[in-house]
Structures are given as C-alpha cells and as structure tokens.
Design a protein around this motif. Sequence first.
Motif, PDB file in Angstrom:
ATOM      1  N   LYS A 192      -4.697   6.254  18.949  1.00  0.00           N
ATOM      2  CA  LYS A 192      -4.535   6.663  17.566  1.00  0.00           C
ATOM      3  C   LYS A 192      -3.860   5.535  16.793  1.00  0.00           C
ATOM      4  CE  LYS A 192      -0.244   9.212  18.624  1.00  0.00           C
ATOM      5  NZ  LYS A 192       0.411  10.532  18.589  1.00  0.00           N
ATOM      6  N   LEU A 193      -4.120   5.474  15.508  1.00  0.00           N
ATOM      7  CA  LEU A 193      -3.585   4.416  14.658  1.00  0.00           C
ATOM      8  C   LEU A 193      -2.870   5.036  13.472  1.00  0.00           C
ATOM      9  CD1 LEU A 193      -3.336   1.423  13.847  1.00  0.00           C
ATOM     10  CD2 LEU A 193      -5.532   1.668  12.659  1.00  0.00           C
ATOM     11  N   ARG A 194      -1.586   4.751  13.364  1.00  0.00           N
ATOM     12  CA  ARG A 194      -0.808   5.270  12.255  1.00  0.00           C
ATOM     13  C   ARG A 194      -1.067   4.453  11.003  1.00  0.00           C
ATOM     14  NH1 ARG A 194       5.321   6.501  14.077  1.00  0.00           N
ATOM     15  NH2 ARG A 194       5.540   5.710  11.957  1.00  0.00           N
ATOM     16  N   ALA A 195      -1.110   5.132   9.859  1.00  0.00           N
ATOM     17  CA  ALA A 195      -1.439   4.471   8.600  1.00  0.00           C
ATOM     18  C   ALA A 195      -0.361   3.475   8.178  1.00  0.00           C
ATOM     19  CB  ALA A 195      -1.634   5.524   7.509  1.00  0.00           C
ATOM     20  N   ASP A 196       0.900   3.736   8.547  1.00  0.00           N
ATOM     21  CA  ASP A 196       1.954   2.818   8.111  1.00  0.00           C
ATOM     22  C   ASP A 196       1.815   1.432   8.744  1.00  0.00           C
ATOM     23  OD1 ASP A 196       2.610   3.708  10.629  1.00  0.00           O
ATOM     24  OD2 ASP A 196       4.719   4.089  10.197  1.00  0.00           O
ATOM     25  N   TRP A 197       1.069   1.337   9.857  1.00  0.00           N
ATOM     26  CA  TRP A 197       0.850   0.028  10.467  1.00  0.00           C
ATOM     27  C   TRP A 197      -0.048  -0.842   9.594  1.00  0.00           C
ATOM     28  CZ3 TRP A 197       3.516  -2.480  13.900  1.00  0.00           C
ATOM     29  CH2 TRP A 197       4.311  -1.776  14.805  1.00  0.00           C
ATOM     30  N   VAL A 198      -0.880  -0.227   8.776  1.00  0.00           N
ATOM     31  CA  VAL A 198      -1.691  -0.994   7.834  1.00  0.00           C
ATOM     32  C   VAL A 198      -0.782  -1.638   6.794  1.00  0.00           C
ATOM     33  CG1 VAL A 198      -3.526  -0.889   6.114  1.00  0.00           C
ATOM     34  CG2 VAL A 198      -3.684   0.493   8.195  1.00  0.00           C
ATOM     35  N   SER A 199       0.182  -0.865   6.289  1.00  0.00           N
ATOM     36  CA  SER A 199       1.134  -1.396   5.304  1.00  0.00           C
ATOM     37  C   SER A 199       1.958  -2.529   5.899  1.00  0.00           C
ATOM     38  CB  SER A 199       2.065  -0.274   4.828  1.00  0.00           C
ATOM     39  OG  SER A 199       1.343   0.834   4.357  1.00  0.00           O
ATOM     40  N   ILE A 200       2.442  -2.315   7.117  1.00  0.00           N
ATOM     41  CA  ILE A 200       3.253  -3.334   7.787  1.00  0.00           C
ATOM     42  C   ILE A 200       2.439  -4.592   8.052  1.00  0.00           C
ATOM     43  CG2 ILE A 200       4.532  -3.862   9.907  1.00  0.00           C
ATOM     44  CD1 ILE A 200       5.242  -0.836  10.022  1.00  0.00           C
ATOM     45  N   SER A 201       1.201  -4.405   8.475  1.00  0.00           N
ATOM     46  CA  SER A 201       0.333  -5.553   8.769  1.00  0.00           C
ATOM     47  C   SER A 201       0.006  -6.342   7.503  1.00  0.00           C
ATOM     48  CB  SER A 201      -0.960  -5.078   9.429  1.00  0.00           C
ATOM     49  OG  SER A 201      -0.695  -4.439  10.664  1.00  0.00           O
ATOM     50  N   ALA A 202      -0.273  -5.635   6.418  1.00  0.00           N
ATOM     51  CA  ALA A 202      -0.612  -6.309   5.160  1.00  0.00           C
ATOM     52  C   ALA A 202       0.530  -7.209   4.702  1.00  0.00           C
ATOM     53  CB  ALA A 202      -0.932  -5.276   4.084  1.00  0.00           C
ATOM     54  N   ALA A 203       1.747  -6.674   4.741  1.00  0.00           N
ATOM     55  CA  ALA A 203       2.907  -7.464   4.314  1.00  0.00           C
ATOM     56  C   ALA A 203       3.217  -8.580   5.306  1.00  0.00           C
ATOM     57  CB  ALA A 203       4.121  -6.550   4.148  1.00  0.00           C
ATOM     58  N   SER A 204       3.083  -8.298   6.590  1.00  0.00           N
ATOM     59  CA  SER A 204       3.445  -9.269   7.623  1.00  0.00           C
ATOM     60  C   SER A 204       2.501 -10.465   7.641  1.00  0.00           C
ATOM     61  CB  SER A 204       3.452  -8.601   9.006  1.00  0.00           C
ATOM     62  OG  SER A 204       4.403  -7.565   9.059  1.00  0.00           O
ATOM     63  N   VAL A 205       1.197 -10.207   7.550  1.00  0.00           N
ATOM     64  CA  VAL A 205       0.226 -11.305   7.597  1.00  0.00           C
ATOM     65  C   VAL A 205       0.434 -12.257   6.421  1.00  0.00           C
ATOM     66  CG1 VAL A 205      -2.222 -11.895   7.404  1.00  0.00           C
ATOM     67  CG2 VAL A 205      -1.512 -10.033   8.901  1.00  0.00           C
ATOM     68  N   GLY A 206       0.607 -11.709   5.224  1.00  0.00           N
ATOM     69  CA  GLY A 206       0.818 -12.556   4.056  1.00  0.00           C
ATOM     70  C   GLY A 206       2.099 -13.366   4.147  1.00  0.00           C
ATOM     71  N   THR A 207       3.191 -12.701   4.522  1.00  0.00           N
ATOM     72  CA  THR A 207       4.489 -13.379   4.592  1.00  0.00           C
ATOM     73  C   THR A 207       4.519 -14.426   5.702  1.00  0.00           C
ATOM     74  OG1 THR A 207       5.552 -11.349   3.791  1.00  0.00           O
ATOM     75  CG2 THR A 207       6.968 -13.010   4.793  1.00  0.00           C
ATOM     76  N   LEU A 208       4.009 -14.073   6.879  1.00  0.00           N
ATOM     77  CA  LEU A 208       4.004 -15.021   7.997  1.00  0.00           C
ATOM     78  C   LEU A 208       3.111 -16.227   7.713  1.00  0.00           C
ATOM     79  CD1 LEU A 208       3.931 -12.628  11.097  1.00  0.00           C
ATOM     80  CD2 LEU A 208       5.811 -14.115  10.364  1.00  0.00           C
ATOM     81  N   THR A 209       1.982 -15.997   7.062  1.00  0.00           N
ATOM     82  CA  THR A 209       1.094 -17.112   6.719  1.00  0.00           C
ATOM     83  C   THR A 209       1.814 -18.122   5.836  1.00  0.00           C
ATOM     84  OG1 THR A 209      -0.902 -15.753   6.888  1.00  0.00           O
ATOM     85  CG2 THR A 209      -1.043 -17.750   5.553  1.00  0.00           C
TER      86      THR A 209
END
Length: 273
Positions: free
Chosen positions: A6-23
């Motif tokens: 199962k995939l929790r929706a909040d992981w999409v939010s975390i991933s969106a912010a993390s990918v941009g910031t880490l890049t």
Amino acid sequence: MERVAKLRADWVSISAASVGTLTIGICYYLAVRLGHVPAWLPMISDCAVNAPEKYPFRVGMIVAPCLIFINATLFYFYVGGSKFGGRRVVDKVALVMCGISAIGLMIVGAVNEQEDNSVHSAGALVFFIAQWVFELMATLRLRNHSSKFSVYAKAIISVGSFISLALFAIYSGHWGKYHIRIAVCEWCGVLFIMAFHLSFACEFKDEYVCELITSSSSTSTSTSTSTSTSLPQHHVSATPMIMMMNNGRAVPHHPQSQFPVVYYYPLPSAATL
C-alpha cells in the motif's frame, strides 16, 4: 484476499518536496566544490550551467514538477469529499495553475540560462507566479476544514512566497547592485514552494493512494466496474476500489479516503438472473 502493498498519499507530498530540495542542494554543492559559483550566494540557475551539476539538475527539475502536479491532483480529489461541500470550479482552476507552474519548472530544468536565457527566465516567471496562485487558492480552500497548524503553516508560507516574489521583481531592476538580495529572494521563494507541498502531508497522512491485494480464488470470472455508490439488487456486496480489477489484482479504496471510488463485483451468472 492478501494485502501485498500500500502507498500512503503523504509520501507523494514528501517525495515532491524532497526531490526538488535535494536536487538543488546537490547541484549547489557540486558547483561550489568545483569552483563554478561562489559559496555566497549564487542564483540557483547558476548552479545548473556547467557540467557535471547541470545533469542532475535537468533530471531533478523534471521529476520534481511531475511529483508536484501529482500532489496537486491528490489535493483536487481530496477536497472533492462531502466535508468540503463537493468539488468546486476553484478546485479545477487551482489544479490548472499548478499544472502550468509545473510546466514552467520543467522548462527551467530543460533549458539553462546559458543556452537560452529568455526561455529559461520565462519558465521561472511562470513557475513562481502560477505556483503562488495555487498556494493562495489551496490555503483558502482548506481554511475551515483542516487543522489549524496546517492552515497557519500554509498561510505563512504563501505570504512568504508573495514577499519573495515581490522583492525579486523590485530588485531585478538593479541586478548588479542587488544581486545578492535577488539570489536570497530566489532561494527563499523556491524553498517556500517546496515547504508548501510538504505541508500537504498533514492532510494526506491518513489517506492512501493505493493498496494492492491479491485474491486466492482459482476461478476466473468476468468483471465489471461502476462508480455508483449503490449496488444492483442482485449483488450482495462489493469491494471498493480506486482502480479496475486486473488478473486477480486490484487497488482498494481506503474506507476514510476522499479519493474517488470505483466498485468491483462479479457479473451474475445466467442462473442467478
């Protein structure tokens, strides 16, 4: 039935912010390390001109807006629930604005300032303006329906984004004199946007994008789907899904989720009819 994943929706939010910031962080580190930009304080775009830092920037600045738009799409479904009074036109407008901003950020990632500064700058302008409009509309939509912490956080971030954007526009008229201030405004504006999308984790923490289950039944039956919340009389029960059944695998809808429901049930045999 066996739950596979199962995939929790909040992981999409975390991933969106993390990918941009880490890049941005990785590209800044590489550019400073190799002496391509000063440590204090380059424009973010200056960290994406030379090799090798321009390569992860292009990848990250295309993946990040895709995740940002998916995050906005989840928000669009989330506010369509009954507690929000159903979906409104403003929700569609907000989603479109986020989509436009995502395209702007993709342009920023695909075309650096050295290749074509006009196209790069236009993409950045579209990204910042459209994203701020989305932030404002999303904050107003949630003001009476979410936690105070989440609403206050989004309101503060939206105000910070507006101030950063306004100061950036003011200082841009004197680029040589205020280049450090302009860079600070750009960094703050981008980080505010990433923080805003991260804040959706407050709303999505109990939601699921999908849940994958398998059926142990060895018999194969025809299937049908319906978006209606009421079942035909000859059906006793149905399993709520957010995706169609496919070879014994499906994605069920979380009971408390605001996301759309598609019901699955076997077609009746001729004998039962």
